[in-house]
Write a protein that holds these residues in place. Sequence first.
Motif, short mmCIF file in Angstrom:
data_model
loop_
_atom_site.label_atom_id
_atom_site.label_comp_id
_atom_site.label_asym_id
_atom_site.label_seq_id
_atom_site.Cartn_x
_atom_site.Cartn_y
_atom_site.Cartn_z
N UNK A 58 0.83 -1.20 0.00
CA UNK A 58 0.00 0.00 0.00
C UNK A 58 0.87 1.26 0.00
N UNK A 59 1.99 1.23 0.71
CA UNK A 59 2.87 2.40 0.73
C UNK A 59 3.48 2.64 -0.65
N UNK A 60 3.93 1.57 -1.29
CA UNK A 60 4.53 1.70 -2.61
C UNK A 60 3.53 2.10 -3.68
N UNK A 61 2.32 1.54 -3.63
CA UNK A 61 1.31 1.90 -4.63
C UNK A 61 0.88 3.35 -4.46
N UNK A 62 0.81 3.79 -3.22
CA UNK A 62 0.44 5.19 -2.96
C UNK A 62 1.54 6.13 -3.45
N UNK A 63 2.78 5.77 -3.19
CA UNK A 63 3.90 6.59 -3.65
C UNK A 63 3.88 6.69 -5.18
N UNK A 64 3.73 5.56 -5.86
CA UNK A 64 3.69 5.58 -7.32
C UNK A 64 2.56 6.42 -7.86
N UNK A 65 1.38 6.31 -7.26
CA UNK A 65 0.23 7.09 -7.71
C UNK A 65 0.46 8.59 -7.50
N UNK A 66 1.14 8.94 -6.40
CA UNK A 66 1.45 10.35 -6.15
C UNK A 66 2.40 10.90 -7.20
N UNK A 67 3.36 10.09 -7.63
CA UNK A 67 4.26 10.52 -8.70
C UNK A 67 3.48 10.72 -10.00
N UNK A 68 2.61 9.78 -10.33
CA UNK A 68 1.76 9.93 -11.53
C UNK A 68 0.98 11.25 -11.46
N UNK A 69 0.38 11.54 -10.32
CA UNK A 69 -0.43 12.75 -10.17
C UNK A 69 0.40 14.00 -10.42
N UNK A 70 1.54 14.09 -9.77
CA UNK A 70 2.42 15.25 -9.96
C UNK A 70 2.84 15.38 -11.42
N UNK A 71 3.19 14.26 -12.02
CA UNK A 71 3.67 14.26 -13.40
C UNK A 71 2.59 14.72 -14.36
N UNK A 72 1.40 14.17 -14.26
CA UNK A 72 0.34 14.46 -15.22
C UNK A 72 -0.23 15.86 -15.07
N UNK A 73 -0.39 16.31 -13.83
CA UNK A 73 -1.12 17.56 -13.60
C UNK A 73 -0.25 18.72 -13.18
N UNK A 74 1.05 18.47 -12.96
CA UNK A 74 1.96 19.53 -12.52
C UNK A 74 1.35 20.27 -11.33
N UNK A 75 0.82 19.50 -10.39
CA UNK A 75 0.11 20.03 -9.24
C UNK A 75 0.70 19.42 -7.98
N UNK A 76 0.77 20.19 -6.92
CA UNK A 76 1.43 19.76 -5.68
C UNK A 76 0.60 18.71 -4.95
N UNK A 77 1.07 17.47 -4.99
CA UNK A 77 0.32 16.37 -4.37
C UNK A 77 0.35 16.46 -2.85
N UNK A 78 1.26 17.23 -2.27
CA UNK A 78 1.31 17.32 -0.81
C UNK A 78 0.06 17.99 -0.24
N UNK A 79 -0.67 18.69 -1.09
CA UNK A 79 -1.88 19.37 -0.62
C UNK A 79 -3.09 18.43 -0.52
N UNK A 80 -2.95 17.22 -1.04
CA UNK A 80 -4.08 16.28 -1.06
C UNK A 80 -4.07 15.45 0.22
N UNK A 81 -4.75 15.94 1.24
CA UNK A 81 -4.69 15.33 2.56
C UNK A 81 -5.96 14.57 2.95
N UNK A 82 -6.98 14.60 2.12
CA UNK A 82 -8.25 13.97 2.50
C UNK A 82 -8.27 12.46 2.25
N UNK A 83 -7.77 12.06 1.10
CA UNK A 83 -7.80 10.63 0.77
C UNK A 83 -6.66 9.91 1.48
#
Length: 347
Positions: free
Chosen positions: A292-317
């Motif tokens: 779960x830690x690795x899949x979450x890390x990978x998904x966070x990289x995808x998010x940053x890459x695709x949207x050029x948006x700061x994933x650190x702000x996504x604290x709800x999920x």
Amino acid sequence: MKKLLHSLRVLSLALFVSNAAWSEDAPKQNQNQNQKIRLLIFGNSFSNNSTTHLLELAKEGKKDLVFLNLVKGGCSLQEDAAAVKAAQTAPDSPQARFFSQGGNAPRVGPVGKKVNAIEAIDAGPWDYVSIQQYSLLSFKPETYEPYAKELVDFVKSKAPEAKLVVHETWAYREDDPLFKDGKFTQDKMYEALKANYTKLAADYHAAILPIGDAFQAARQTPEWTYVKDAAFDFKNPKQGALPQQPGSLNMGWLWRKPTANTATPENSPTSDPNAAKDTTLKLTLDAHHANVAGTYLGSCVWYEFLFNDDVTALTNYLPKGLTAEQAASLRKIAHETVAKQRQAAAK
């Protein structure tokens, strides 16, 4: 020494070219941040792993994402290239109808059948098309060509406007049998696969999705440094008992039925959470797949890459199995990894 210097020059050139591709892409991402992004992935179980939480992150970030993940367990670039050829010559053959479909994109191809590469790419338009090597081959440079060129040529001919992405997969956990003799290590696997993916991206002017870098960066922190359970009896384990595996980004030790794929767990599905109840199960090691830690890390990289948006702000999920503090540390690593690559491209 001459050979080493030559290798360093090649890698430096590759980094320059791939970073240029990344730099050219970044302004487009900023401009199109609120537009729908459509992503096609030629992947395997590692692409399944790395996109596990991507839709939840996109939802929280109010991003519009459609992606189709073409999946075959343990799929290599060679197999992708062969499937592409078969789709062009015998589109209904088993060799062509090769991929299962993941992601949230509408299903393509005949109902109840696997999809071929032409059906998938024709379901575009696609903004991004991602390719990757089978992880067990990722550190072997001789396994990339001519298959990568054949796949890239197909993508460029069918989706010329799409941005090509090289998904940099991750190195295995330190206790994988691949490293048992001590001659080949986790660090060496990472260094080799990074060099190969960097060259691949440079050769085809693609952007690198730095998930392998993020895994390696995490492993340099105390929180995500795997620690072997010295007190666990691995030779005579009690049925259903598992060792403590703090700091792991990988599935690690689990109980499951022995299969032909046990030696190469990248080909096998995620373990059943109720598996420990089955007395026929064996304690096996999956040091390849992400937990779960690795899949979450990978998904966070995808998010940053695709949207050029700061994933650190996504604290709800918050994925089940992670604390808020752990999730925050993984988001920070993902953000810093992508930012580092973008900063290097801007120089």
